[in-house]
Design a protein around this motif. Sequence first.
Motif, mmCIF file in Angstrom:
data_model
loop_
_atom_site.group_PDB
_atom_site.id
_atom_site.type_symbol
_atom_site.label_atom_id
_atom_site.label_comp_id
_atom_site.label_asym_id
_atom_site.label_seq_id
_atom_site.Cartn_x
_atom_site.Cartn_y
_atom_site.Cartn_z
ATOM 1 N N ALA A 156 1.196 4.092 -2.962
ATOM 2 C CA ALA A 156 1.010 5.523 -2.687
ATOM 3 C C ALA A 156 2.227 6.328 -3.137
ATOM 4 O O ALA A 156 2.093 7.431 -3.688
ATOM 5 C CB ALA A 156 0.754 5.730 -1.195
ATOM 6 N N ASP A 175 2.024 6.560 -6.896
ATOM 7 C CA ASP A 175 0.960 7.484 -7.289
ATOM 8 C C ASP A 175 1.436 8.931 -7.204
ATOM 9 O O ASP A 175 1.079 9.765 -8.045
ATOM 10 C CB ASP A 175 -0.262 7.306 -6.382
ATOM 11 N N GLU A 176 2.228 9.215 -6.195
ATOM 12 C CA GLU A 176 2.700 10.584 -5.984
ATOM 13 C C GLU A 176 3.843 10.972 -6.909
ATOM 14 O O GLU A 176 3.902 12.105 -7.392
ATOM 15 C CB GLU A 176 3.145 10.756 -4.529
ATOM 16 N N LYS A 182 0.829 -1.201 0.000
ATOM 17 C CA LYS A 182 0.000 0.000 0.000
ATOM 18 C C LYS A 182 0.863 1.249 0.000
ATOM 19 O O LYS A 182 0.613 2.205 -0.756
ATOM 20 C CB LYS A 182 -0.939 -0.008 1.209
#
Length: 389
Positions: free
Chosen positions: A18, A21-22, A14
Amino acid sequence: MDFTEHDSLAEFRKAATAWADEHVDPAWVDLEHTTGTHHNPELHALLGAQGLLGAGWPAQYGGTDVDPAYALAVFQEIGARGLRMDGWVTTEMVARTILHVATEEAKQEIVPAALRGEVVIVLGYTEPGSGSDVAAAKMRAVRDGDEWVVNGSKMFTSTAHMATHVFLLTRTNTEVSKHKGLTLLLARLDDPGVEVQPVHTLGGQRTNATFYSDVRVPDTLRIGDVDGGWGVMRVALVHERGTATAPGGPTLVEQVAAWARSAPGADGAPLLDDPTVAEQLARLAIDEEVGRLLGLKVRWVASTGGMPGIEGSMQKLHSSEAEQRRVDVLTDLLGEQALLAGDAGPLHGAVEWALRKAPVSTIYGGSSEVMREIVAERRLGLPRSRPIG
Protein backbone atom coordinates in the motif's frame (compact mmCIF):
# COMPACT_ATOMS: atom_id res chain seq x y z
CA MET A 1 21.30 -21.29 12.16
CA ASP A 2 17.77 -22.36 11.16
CA PHE A 3 17.18 -22.03 7.40
CA THR A 4 13.54 -23.19 7.59
CA GLU A 5 11.59 -21.36 4.90
CA HIS A 6 9.24 -18.75 6.35
CA ASP A 7 8.34 -15.18 5.53
CA SER A 8 9.29 -13.16 8.59
CA LEU A 9 7.92 -10.02 6.94
CA ALA A 10 4.53 -11.50 5.98
CA GLU A 11 2.55 -9.32 8.37
CA PHE A 12 4.06 -6.19 6.81
CA ARG A 13 3.69 -7.10 3.12
CA LYS A 14 0.21 -5.62 2.67
CA ALA A 15 1.16 -2.34 4.33
CA ALA A 16 4.38 -2.14 2.30
CA THR A 17 2.47 -2.73 -0.93
CA ALA A 18 0.00 0.00 0.00
CA TRP A 19 2.88 2.36 0.79
CA ALA A 20 4.48 1.71 -2.61
CA ASP A 21 1.14 2.07 -4.41
CA GLU A 22 0.78 5.51 -2.89
CA HIS A 23 4.33 6.81 -3.16
CA VAL A 24 6.26 5.01 -5.94
CA ASP A 25 5.87 6.49 -9.40
CA PRO A 26 6.22 3.76 -12.08
CA ALA A 27 7.90 6.34 -14.33
CA TRP A 28 10.88 6.28 -11.99
CA VAL A 29 11.86 2.85 -13.32
CA ASP A 30 12.13 4.14 -16.88
CA LEU A 31 14.04 7.16 -15.59
CA GLU A 32 16.62 4.88 -13.97
CA HIS A 33 17.13 2.99 -17.22
CA THR A 34 17.39 6.11 -19.41
CA THR A 35 19.72 8.05 -17.10
CA GLY A 36 21.70 5.10 -15.75
CA THR A 37 21.41 6.64 -12.27
CA HIS A 38 20.09 4.23 -9.65
CA HIS A 39 19.17 6.82 -7.04
CA ASN A 40 15.94 8.80 -6.87
CA PRO A 41 16.27 11.93 -4.69
CA GLU A 42 12.50 12.29 -4.24
CA LEU A 43 12.10 8.72 -3.05
CA HIS A 44 15.18 8.95 -0.82
CA ALA A 45 13.99 12.16 0.84
CA LEU A 46 10.56 10.63 1.47
CA LEU A 47 12.06 7.51 3.08
CA GLY A 48 14.12 9.74 5.35
CA ALA A 49 11.26 12.05 6.26
CA GLN A 50 9.01 9.12 7.19
CA GLY A 51 11.67 7.53 9.40
CA LEU A 52 12.13 4.46 7.23
CA LEU A 53 15.86 5.00 6.73
CA GLY A 54 16.36 5.27 10.49
CA ALA A 55 14.42 2.15 11.42
CA GLY A 56 16.45 -0.07 13.74
CA TRP A 57 19.29 2.40 14.23
CA PRO A 58 20.33 3.61 17.71
CA ALA A 59 18.07 6.42 18.92
CA GLN A 60 21.01 8.57 20.03
CA TYR A 61 22.18 8.72 16.42
CA GLY A 62 18.84 9.45 14.79
CA GLY A 63 17.18 6.06 14.85
CA THR A 64 13.39 6.14 14.64
CA ASP A 65 10.58 4.11 16.18
CA VAL A 66 9.56 2.64 12.80
CA ASP A 67 9.58 -1.16 12.97
CA PRO A 68 12.72 -2.38 11.13
CA ALA A 69 10.76 -5.31 9.66
CA TYR A 70 8.20 -2.93 8.16
CA ALA A 71 11.00 -0.76 6.73
CA LEU A 72 12.66 -3.83 5.20
CA ALA A 73 9.34 -4.88 3.67
CA VAL A 74 9.01 -1.42 2.11
CA PHE A 75 12.57 -1.57 0.75
CA GLN A 76 11.90 -5.00 -0.74
CA GLU A 77 8.65 -3.79 -2.30
CA ILE A 78 10.53 -0.88 -3.88
CA GLY A 79 13.04 -3.39 -5.28
CA ALA A 80 10.23 -5.61 -6.54
CA ARG A 81 8.97 -2.69 -8.63
CA GLY A 82 12.31 -2.43 -10.41
CA LEU A 83 13.89 0.44 -8.47
CA ARG A 84 17.35 0.39 -6.95
CA MET A 85 18.49 2.57 -4.06
CA ASP A 86 22.23 2.73 -4.65
CA GLY A 87 22.53 6.07 -2.87
CA TRP A 88 21.11 4.56 0.31
CA VAL A 89 23.15 1.36 -0.04
CA THR A 90 26.48 3.23 0.00
CA THR A 91 25.28 5.75 2.60
CA GLU A 92 24.16 2.96 4.92
CA MET A 93 27.47 1.17 4.45
CA VAL A 94 29.52 4.23 5.40
CA ALA A 95 27.20 5.26 8.23
CA ARG A 96 27.53 1.82 9.82
CA THR A 97 31.30 2.07 9.45
CA ILE A 98 31.22 5.48 11.13
CA LEU A 99 29.35 3.99 14.08
CA HIS A 100 32.10 1.38 14.44
CA VAL A 101 35.23 3.49 14.13
CA ALA A 102 34.62 7.27 14.06
CA THR A 103 34.74 9.89 16.79
CA GLU A 104 31.59 10.83 18.65
CA GLU A 105 31.65 14.21 16.91
CA ALA A 106 31.64 12.60 13.46
CA LYS A 107 28.89 10.19 14.48
CA GLN A 108 26.64 13.01 15.66
CA GLU A 109 27.33 15.18 12.62
CA ILE A 110 26.86 12.57 9.89
CA VAL A 111 24.69 9.63 10.96
CA PRO A 112 21.49 11.48 12.02
CA ALA A 113 21.60 13.59 8.83
CA ALA A 114 22.07 10.45 6.75
CA LEU A 115 19.05 8.80 8.40
CA ARG A 116 16.96 11.90 7.69
CA GLY A 117 17.89 11.56 4.01
CA GLU A 118 19.85 14.82 4.00
CA VAL A 119 23.30 13.28 3.55
CA VAL A 120 24.08 10.86 0.69
CA ILE A 121 27.54 9.29 0.78
CA VAL A 122 29.35 7.58 -2.10
CA LEU A 123 32.56 5.55 -2.20
CA GLY A 124 35.89 7.01 -3.28
CA TYR A 125 38.17 3.96 -3.29
CA THR A 126 39.26 3.04 -6.82
CA GLU A 127 41.79 5.14 -8.71
CA PRO A 128 42.80 5.20 -12.38
CA GLY A 129 45.51 2.60 -12.84
CA SER A 130 44.98 0.71 -9.58
CA GLY A 131 41.80 -1.22 -10.39
CA SER A 132 40.54 -3.41 -7.56
CA ASP A 133 43.83 -3.05 -5.64
CA VAL A 134 42.47 -0.26 -3.45
CA ALA A 135 45.52 -0.35 -1.15
CA ALA A 136 47.56 1.05 -4.05
CA ALA A 137 45.76 4.41 -3.65
CA LYS A 138 47.95 7.41 -4.45
CA MET A 139 45.52 10.24 -3.65
CA ARG A 140 47.45 12.45 -1.23
CA ALA A 141 46.10 14.01 1.94
CA VAL A 142 48.47 16.33 3.79
CA ARG A 143 47.76 17.66 7.29
CA ASP A 144 47.44 21.44 7.55
CA GLY A 145 46.48 22.36 11.09
CA ASP A 146 42.96 21.12 11.76
CA GLU A 147 42.39 20.25 8.10
CA TRP A 148 43.60 17.85 5.45
CA VAL A 149 44.44 19.06 1.95
CA VAL A 150 43.48 16.46 -0.63
CA ASN A 151 44.76 16.11 -4.21
CA GLY A 152 44.17 13.31 -6.69
CA SER A 153 41.42 11.51 -8.54
CA LYS A 154 39.04 8.58 -8.14
CA MET A 155 37.33 6.36 -10.67
CA PHE A 156 33.90 4.70 -10.62
CA THR A 157 32.48 7.06 -7.98
CA SER A 158 28.90 6.02 -8.70
CA THR A 159 26.09 8.43 -7.70
CA ALA A 160 28.63 11.20 -7.00
CA HIS A 161 26.64 13.61 -9.20
CA MET A 162 23.69 13.31 -6.78
CA ALA A 163 25.49 12.88 -3.45
CA THR A 164 26.60 15.26 -0.71
CA HIS A 165 29.73 13.46 0.55
CA VAL A 166 32.37 11.01 -0.64
CA PHE A 167 34.22 8.49 1.55
CA LEU A 168 37.79 9.01 0.36
CA LEU A 169 40.66 6.57 0.76
CA THR A 170 43.79 8.73 0.86
CA ARG A 171 47.54 8.25 1.17
CA THR A 172 48.82 10.05 4.28
CA ASN A 173 52.17 8.31 4.71
CA THR A 174 54.51 7.39 1.86
CA GLU A 175 57.28 6.02 4.09
CA VAL A 176 55.54 2.78 5.07
CA SER A 177 54.06 -0.20 3.22
CA LYS A 178 51.00 0.58 1.13
CA HIS A 179 48.51 -0.95 3.58
CA LYS A 180 49.87 1.08 6.51
CA GLY A 181 49.82 4.62 5.12
CA LEU A 182 46.11 5.07 4.36
CA THR A 183 43.51 7.32 5.99
CA LEU A 184 39.75 7.64 5.34
CA LEU A 185 38.25 11.11 5.03
CA LEU A 186 34.68 12.22 4.45
CA ALA A 187 34.76 15.09 1.94
CA ARG A 188 31.89 17.27 0.75
CA LEU A 189 31.26 17.04 -2.98
CA ASP A 190 30.14 20.67 -3.27
CA ASP A 191 33.39 22.05 -1.86
CA PRO A 192 35.75 24.11 -4.07
CA GLY A 193 38.22 21.96 -5.98
CA VAL A 194 35.89 18.99 -6.57
CA GLU A 195 34.98 18.06 -10.14
CA VAL A 196 32.60 15.26 -11.21
CA GLN A 197 32.65 13.91 -14.77
CA PRO A 198 30.26 11.21 -16.08
CA VAL A 199 31.40 7.75 -17.19
CA HIS A 200 28.80 5.55 -18.90
CA THR A 201 29.31 1.81 -18.55
CA LEU A 202 28.58 -1.25 -20.67
CA GLY A 203 25.84 -2.15 -18.18
CA GLY A 204 24.02 1.11 -18.86
CA GLN A 205 24.90 2.70 -15.53
CA ARG A 206 26.25 6.20 -15.14
CA THR A 207 29.25 6.20 -12.85
CA ASN A 208 31.77 9.03 -12.47
CA ALA A 209 35.37 10.07 -12.48
CA THR A 210 36.01 12.55 -9.66
CA PHE A 211 38.90 14.99 -9.31
CA TYR A 212 40.14 16.78 -6.19
CA SER A 213 42.38 19.85 -6.28
CA ASP A 214 43.44 21.28 -2.90
CA VAL A 215 40.17 20.15 -1.35
CA ARG A 216 40.09 20.85 2.38
CA VAL A 217 38.54 18.33 4.77
CA PRO A 218 38.29 19.06 8.50
CA ASP A 219 40.01 16.57 10.77
CA THR A 220 36.67 16.08 12.52
CA LEU A 221 35.61 14.19 9.38
CA ARG A 222 38.56 11.83 9.48
CA ILE A 223 37.02 8.38 9.93
CA GLY A 224 39.32 6.25 12.07
CA ASP A 225 42.97 6.73 12.97
CA VAL A 226 45.59 8.50 10.88
CA ASP A 227 47.35 5.83 8.80
CA GLY A 228 44.76 3.34 10.08
CA GLY A 229 42.64 3.41 6.95
CA TRP A 230 43.17 -0.23 6.00
CA GLY A 231 41.46 -1.34 9.20
CA VAL A 232 38.59 1.04 8.50
CA MET A 233 38.35 -0.32 4.95
CA ARG A 234 38.02 -3.85 6.27
CA VAL A 235 35.04 -2.76 8.37
CA ALA A 236 33.48 -0.93 5.41
CA LEU A 237 33.96 -3.87 3.06
CA VAL A 238 32.20 -6.19 5.50
CA HIS A 239 29.12 -4.00 5.18
CA GLU A 240 29.53 -3.81 1.39
CA ARG A 241 29.70 -7.58 0.95
CA GLY A 242 26.35 -8.68 2.16
CA THR A 243 24.76 -6.57 4.91
CA ALA A 244 23.09 -4.01 2.64
CA THR A 245 19.34 -3.91 2.20
CA ALA A 246 18.11 -7.06 0.47
CA PRO A 247 16.29 -6.53 -2.84
CA GLY A 248 12.77 -7.80 -3.26
CA GLY A 249 10.75 -9.38 -6.02
CA PRO A 250 11.22 -12.50 -8.13
CA THR A 251 14.75 -13.36 -9.24
CA LEU A 252 15.75 -13.27 -12.89
CA VAL A 253 15.66 -17.07 -13.11
CA GLU A 254 12.16 -17.11 -11.61
CA GLN A 255 11.05 -14.53 -14.16
CA VAL A 256 12.53 -16.54 -17.05
CA ALA A 257 10.94 -19.76 -15.77
CA ALA A 258 7.53 -18.06 -15.61
CA TRP A 259 8.02 -16.75 -19.16
CA ALA A 260 9.14 -20.20 -20.40
CA ARG A 261 5.91 -21.81 -19.20
CA SER A 262 4.10 -20.25 -22.15
CA ALA A 263 6.85 -19.20 -24.59
CA PRO A 264 6.96 -21.68 -27.48
CA GLY A 265 10.07 -23.72 -28.17
CA ALA A 266 11.29 -24.97 -31.57
CA ASP A 267 8.59 -27.67 -31.65
CA GLY A 268 5.82 -25.25 -30.66
CA ALA A 269 5.43 -26.70 -27.18
CA PRO A 270 6.13 -24.50 -24.12
CA LEU A 271 9.86 -24.03 -23.68
CA LEU A 272 9.74 -25.25 -20.08
CA ASP A 273 8.42 -28.64 -21.26
CA ASP A 274 11.88 -29.35 -22.64
CA PRO A 275 13.64 -31.37 -19.89
CA THR A 276 17.02 -29.87 -20.79
CA VAL A 277 15.65 -26.35 -20.34
CA ALA A 278 13.99 -27.32 -17.06
CA GLU A 279 17.25 -28.81 -15.77
CA GLN A 280 19.27 -25.72 -16.71
CA LEU A 281 16.82 -23.42 -14.97
CA ALA A 282 16.74 -25.70 -11.92
CA ARG A 283 20.53 -25.55 -11.61
CA LEU A 284 20.42 -21.76 -11.83
CA ALA A 285 17.66 -21.66 -9.22
CA ILE A 286 19.86 -23.73 -6.90
CA ASP A 287 22.68 -21.21 -7.42
CA GLU A 288 20.31 -18.38 -6.49
CA GLU A 289 19.06 -20.22 -3.41
CA VAL A 290 22.61 -20.89 -2.18
CA GLY A 291 23.35 -17.18 -2.61
CA ARG A 292 20.21 -16.27 -0.68
CA LEU A 293 21.15 -18.57 2.20
CA LEU A 294 24.69 -17.22 2.32
CA GLY A 295 23.23 -13.72 2.44
CA LEU A 296 20.98 -14.72 5.35
CA LYS A 297 24.04 -16.00 7.22
CA VAL A 298 25.81 -12.66 6.67
CA ARG A 299 22.85 -10.68 7.97
CA TRP A 300 22.42 -13.05 10.92
CA VAL A 301 26.05 -12.59 12.00
CA ALA A 302 25.72 -8.80 11.67
CA SER A 303 22.41 -8.74 13.58
CA THR A 304 23.99 -10.61 16.51
CA GLY A 305 26.78 -8.05 16.82
CA GLY A 306 29.42 -9.87 14.77
CA MET A 307 31.52 -8.68 11.83
CA PRO A 308 30.80 -11.13 8.99
CA GLY A 309 34.03 -10.60 7.07
CA ILE A 310 34.51 -14.20 6.01
CA GLU A 311 30.81 -14.84 5.51
CA GLY A 312 30.48 -11.70 3.39
CA SER A 313 33.41 -12.77 1.23
CA MET A 314 31.86 -16.20 0.72
CA GLN A 315 28.52 -14.67 -0.26
CA LYS A 316 30.10 -12.12 -2.60
CA LEU A 317 32.28 -14.75 -4.31
CA HIS A 318 29.43 -17.19 -4.87
CA SER A 319 26.79 -14.70 -5.93
CA SER A 320 28.96 -12.73 -8.35
CA GLU A 321 30.24 -15.83 -10.12
CA ALA A 322 26.74 -17.34 -10.12
CA GLU A 323 25.51 -14.16 -11.81
CA GLN A 324 27.94 -14.70 -14.67
CA ARG A 325 27.01 -18.37 -14.97
CA ARG A 326 23.36 -17.36 -15.01
CA VAL A 327 23.62 -14.91 -17.91
CA ASP A 328 25.71 -17.38 -19.93
CA VAL A 329 23.04 -20.09 -19.62
CA LEU A 330 20.12 -17.72 -20.17
CA THR A 331 21.78 -16.26 -23.26
CA ASP A 332 22.16 -19.75 -24.73
CA LEU A 333 18.62 -20.63 -23.71
CA LEU A 334 16.95 -17.57 -25.24
CA GLY A 335 19.25 -17.31 -28.25
CA GLU A 336 18.91 -14.10 -30.23
CA GLN A 337 16.00 -12.99 -28.03
CA ALA A 338 18.46 -12.57 -25.16
CA LEU A 339 20.11 -9.72 -27.08
CA LEU A 340 16.92 -7.68 -27.47
CA ALA A 341 16.73 -4.65 -25.20
CA GLY A 342 13.72 -3.00 -23.62
CA ASP A 343 10.23 -3.85 -24.83
CA ALA A 344 11.68 -5.61 -27.90
CA GLY A 345 12.96 -8.47 -25.74
CA PRO A 346 11.41 -10.97 -23.34
CA LEU A 347 10.77 -9.63 -19.83
CA HIS A 348 11.33 -6.08 -21.12
CA GLY A 349 14.95 -6.87 -21.96
CA ALA A 350 15.87 -8.07 -18.45
CA VAL A 351 18.25 -10.75 -19.76
CA GLU A 352 19.97 -8.35 -22.16
CA TRP A 353 20.47 -5.85 -19.33
CA ALA A 354 21.81 -8.57 -17.00
CA LEU A 355 24.20 -9.71 -19.73
CA ARG A 356 25.70 -6.23 -20.01
CA LYS A 357 26.11 -5.63 -16.30
CA ALA A 358 27.36 -9.10 -15.26
CA PRO A 359 31.04 -8.75 -16.34
CA VAL A 360 31.81 -6.27 -13.54
CA SER A 361 30.17 -8.33 -10.79
CA THR A 362 33.35 -10.29 -9.99
CA ILE A 363 35.38 -7.09 -9.68
CA TYR A 364 33.50 -4.47 -7.67
CA GLY A 365 33.44 -4.92 -3.90
CA GLY A 366 36.57 -7.07 -4.16
CA SER A 367 37.63 -9.35 -6.98
CA SER A 368 36.99 -13.09 -6.92
CA GLU A 369 40.73 -13.68 -6.46
CA VAL A 370 40.75 -11.55 -3.30
CA MET A 371 37.59 -13.23 -1.99
CA ARG A 372 39.18 -16.66 -2.46
CA GLU A 373 42.27 -15.54 -0.57
CA ILE A 374 40.18 -14.29 2.35
CA VAL A 375 38.22 -17.54 2.61
CA ALA A 376 41.34 -19.69 2.18
CA GLU A 377 43.37 -17.83 4.80
CA ARG A 378 40.78 -16.91 7.43
CA ARG A 379 38.39 -19.85 7.26
CA LEU A 380 40.56 -22.72 5.98
CA GLY A 381 43.79 -21.61 7.66
CA LEU A 382 45.87 -21.86 4.50
CA PRO A 383 49.07 -19.79 4.16
CA ARG A 384 48.99 -16.43 2.43
CA SER A 385 49.48 -16.69 -1.31
CA ARG A 386 51.20 -13.31 -1.49
CA PRO A 387 52.82 -10.97 1.07
CA ILE A 388 51.21 -7.78 2.28
CA GLY A 389 52.96 -4.92 0.46
